[in-house]
Write a protein that holds these residues in place. Structure first.
Motif, short mmCIF file in Angstrom:
data_model
loop_
_atom_site.label_atom_id
_atom_site.label_comp_id
_atom_site.label_asym_id
_atom_site.label_seq_id
_atom_site.Cartn_x
_atom_site.Cartn_y
_atom_site.Cartn_z
N ASP B 63 0.83 -1.21 0.00
CA ASP B 63 0.00 0.00 0.00
C ASP B 63 0.87 1.27 0.00
O ASP B 63 0.93 2.00 0.99
CB ASP B 63 -0.91 -0.03 1.24
N LYS B 64 1.57 1.48 -1.12
CA LYS B 64 2.46 2.65 -1.20
C LYS B 64 2.08 3.51 -2.40
O LYS B 64 1.79 2.99 -3.48
CB LYS B 64 3.91 2.19 -1.37
N ILE B 65 2.12 4.81 -2.20
CA ILE B 65 1.74 5.72 -3.29
C ILE B 65 2.83 5.71 -4.38
O ILE B 65 4.01 5.89 -4.09
CB ILE B 65 1.55 7.16 -2.76
N SER B 66 2.40 5.45 -5.60
CA SER B 66 3.37 5.41 -6.69
C SER B 66 2.94 6.33 -7.84
O SER B 66 3.72 6.58 -8.76
CB SER B 66 3.52 3.97 -7.20
N ALA B 67 1.73 6.85 -7.79
CA ALA B 67 1.26 7.70 -8.89
C ALA B 67 1.50 9.17 -8.58
O ALA B 67 1.36 9.60 -7.44
CB ALA B 67 -0.23 7.46 -9.11
#
Lengths: 476, 93
Positions: B63-67
């Protein structure tokens, strides 16, 4: 004719993951439109969704807390429909193999408990937002919400009236916030529900035709919408008219439900297995890891509070009702053994202030550290209960530190017996008539002297000390 | 297959066709369904449905922000948009 109401709820819970169900875009609420969108959320050709593991873990937490079956192999399906805020033309959801199977939850209506069975809880993606009234002749689309993970919790049609429906929704709200899988913010739409309502004659075995009221996001509106809808259906049936199976909208301003006039007949979602996603498998080890991190749930807390702190059941219920309330109680418990004192303050003054403003503890200025300090200052007799009330009110406004308020306002309780005695002596001297009357048998006048000492000390005198000093001076 | 069914399928898929092609489209659809219906001649009542042709299970994400925010680019590529929103013909009355 007596009618029976049958209600089933579909509750949509936004899971508090950082990113979306199938993309790495953020799920933060209230950002500038279309700034939290990824290629996957846009449904551009050639992209593939990848499931967010945390959404599964959060869904499983719910399943374990409701004694549900967990499907360790779960699958996604496509639900096909066209709407501008659904760019792909289908919603990815779970039809055949939801992550959470049959479970149950206990609700409480006016002190009576009832078990409501939960049919299933499945993961799906939220849609974007359509803005209809901002642009002339056009609809604006904001896709920040598109792809946010939802857990749709479907109840059995075992809810018998509006009150039970509200109790059920509240129980789910309490549970998901305790489990830390949803922020529970109703105003921001973190929890919404669809209500299926039908009525039937008491003796009828078969259920009546139901209407579905869509997208209600407040406890109050659930109750009102159901009450309106039940009355509408009974009125129609008593006139010999039939109920049409349809989707209805609750208008909170007019307090009525209205048909959404959609082309319901043509609404065929044509579910089929999602070819872009493989089955998601949860191992025994993962399941066990989630199980051991489950927090203590409201009911367990309530029982423990009664056992460990010998509280009344009604008090324990209020103290265990939310995580924040329980934290206030437990943090303050480390400062004094007098659990009843803490309970009294929380159930009484603190709850009253919360109710007056209709806010939650998180929204108030009261921190658990500061509340614990307030209790500490009452129990070490720095301030009296009466002064504590005004300190609490001051915290409510400013959020300032208890000791700072006590110091700045000079509220420290006067306990020194010699000081109290000096004040008492002066009052006795100034009021010879009352002294004589008291000594002559008008014992009620004792309260007068206490009042005078309190007035002289602006309420700061320790009431017990005042009593003792006055008794000594007057009764001898 | 009757005309009504064809009209429903057409509406659901948001695909329009010329009236003059109606006969042909109805016939084509009938043929397609007839072809696929051959599968019904096999008794599959004891067979668990195939969930996926690949005998694999999904890889999942942390659950990591990549966008990143690519709003301008996205809105520029849309048929119609203003500074903040994608715009479509009004969908409610």
């Amino acid at each position: 004719m007596t009618w029976e109401t049958v209600i089933g709820l579909e509750v949509h819970v936004q899971l508090s993951t950082k990113t979306k169900l199938f993309s790495g875009a953020s799920t933060t609420f209230g950002s500038e439109p279309n700034t939290q969108v990824d290629l996957i959320d846009l449904g551009l050709p050639g992209v593939l969704p990848v499931a967010n593991k945390e959404a599964f873990y959060k869904a499983i937490r719910f399943g374990l807390a409701t004694n549900a079956e967990i499907n360790q192999v779960s699958m996604f399906d496509r639900k096909n429909y066209f709407y501008p805020d659904l760019p792909k033309g289908y919603q990815i959801t779970q039809m055949e193999k939801p992550i959470v199977g049959t479970g149950s939850i206990l609700i409480n209506v006016d002190g009576a408990e009832k078990l409501i069975n939960i049919t299933r809880a499945h993961l799906e993606e939220d849609a974007g937002k359509s803005i209809h009234d901002l642009f002339d002749g056009e609809t604006g689309v904001d896709l920040n919400r598109a792809g946010t993970p939802l857990l749709e919790i479907v109840s059995e049609p075992e809810i018998s009236n509006a009150k039970e429906a509200v109790a059920y929704f509240k129980a789910i709200h309490q549970l998901v916030t305790f489990l830390d899988i949803c922020d529970g913010n109703m105003a921001q739409g973190s929890m919404r529900c669809d209500v299926n309502v039908s009525v039937k004659k008491i003796d009828d075995k078969a259920l009546g035709t139901r209407a579905e009221i869509k997208n209600i996001n407040s406890f109050k509106f659930i109750e009102r919408a159901i009450n309106f809808e039940v009355a509408r259906q009974i009125k129609r049936l008593e006139k010999g008219e039939s109920i049409i199976q349809e989707t209805r909208l609750y208008d909170s301003i007019k307090n009525e439900t209205r048909s959404m006039r959609s082309k319901e007949a043509a609404n065929d979602y044509r579910y089929f297995p999602e070819p872009d996603l493989l089955p998601v498998v949860i191992s025994d080890k993962e399941l066990e890891e989630i199980r051991i991190t489950l927090p203590e749930l409201p009911k367990q807390k309530e029982i423990r509070f009664i056992e460990e702190h010998s509280l009344e059941e009604s008090e324990a219920k209020i103290l265990a009702s939310s995580k924040a309330m329980a934290n206030l109680f437990e943090d303050a418990s480390t400062k004094t053994k007098d659990s009843n004192l803490i309970a009294k303050w929380l159930v009484g003054d603190v709850s009253a202030l919360l109710n007056k403003e209709n806010i939650s503890i998180e929204e108030s200025n009261l921190s658990s550290v500061n509340f614990a300090k307030l209790i500490e200052r009452i129990s070490d007799k720095t301030i009296s209960g009466k002064i504590a009330k005004s300190v609490l009110e001051e915290i409510w406004v400013s959020g300032n530190d208890v000791d700072l308020i006590i110091q700045e306002k000079g509220l420290v309780q006067i306990q020194d017996e010699s000081i109290l005695e000096d004040i008492a002596k002066k009052i006795i001297e100034d009021n010879p008539d009352q002294v004589n009357a008291y000594k002559g048998g008008k014992e009620k006048l004792f309260g007068f002297f206490v009042g005078q000492v309190m007035k002289e000390t602006q309420g700061k005198a320790n009431p017990q000390g005042v009593n003792e000093v006055l008794k000594k001076l007057l009764d001898t | 297959m009757d005309k009504e069914t064809v009209a429903t399928i057409s509406y659901l898929s948001r695909l329009a066709f010329d009236k003059q092609n109606e006969e042909k489209i109805t016939r084509d659809l009938e043929n397609i369904i007839k072809f696929v219906d051959q599968l019904d001649s096999i008794d599959t009542s004891d067979i668990e449905p195939l969930k996926s042709p690949l005998e694999k299970t999904a890889k999942t994400r942390e659950d990591k922000i990549s966008a990143q925010n690519r709003k301008e680019q996205f809105l520029k590529n849309a048929p119609d948009a203003n500074d903040d929103y994608f715009l479509v013909p009004r969908v409610v009355e």
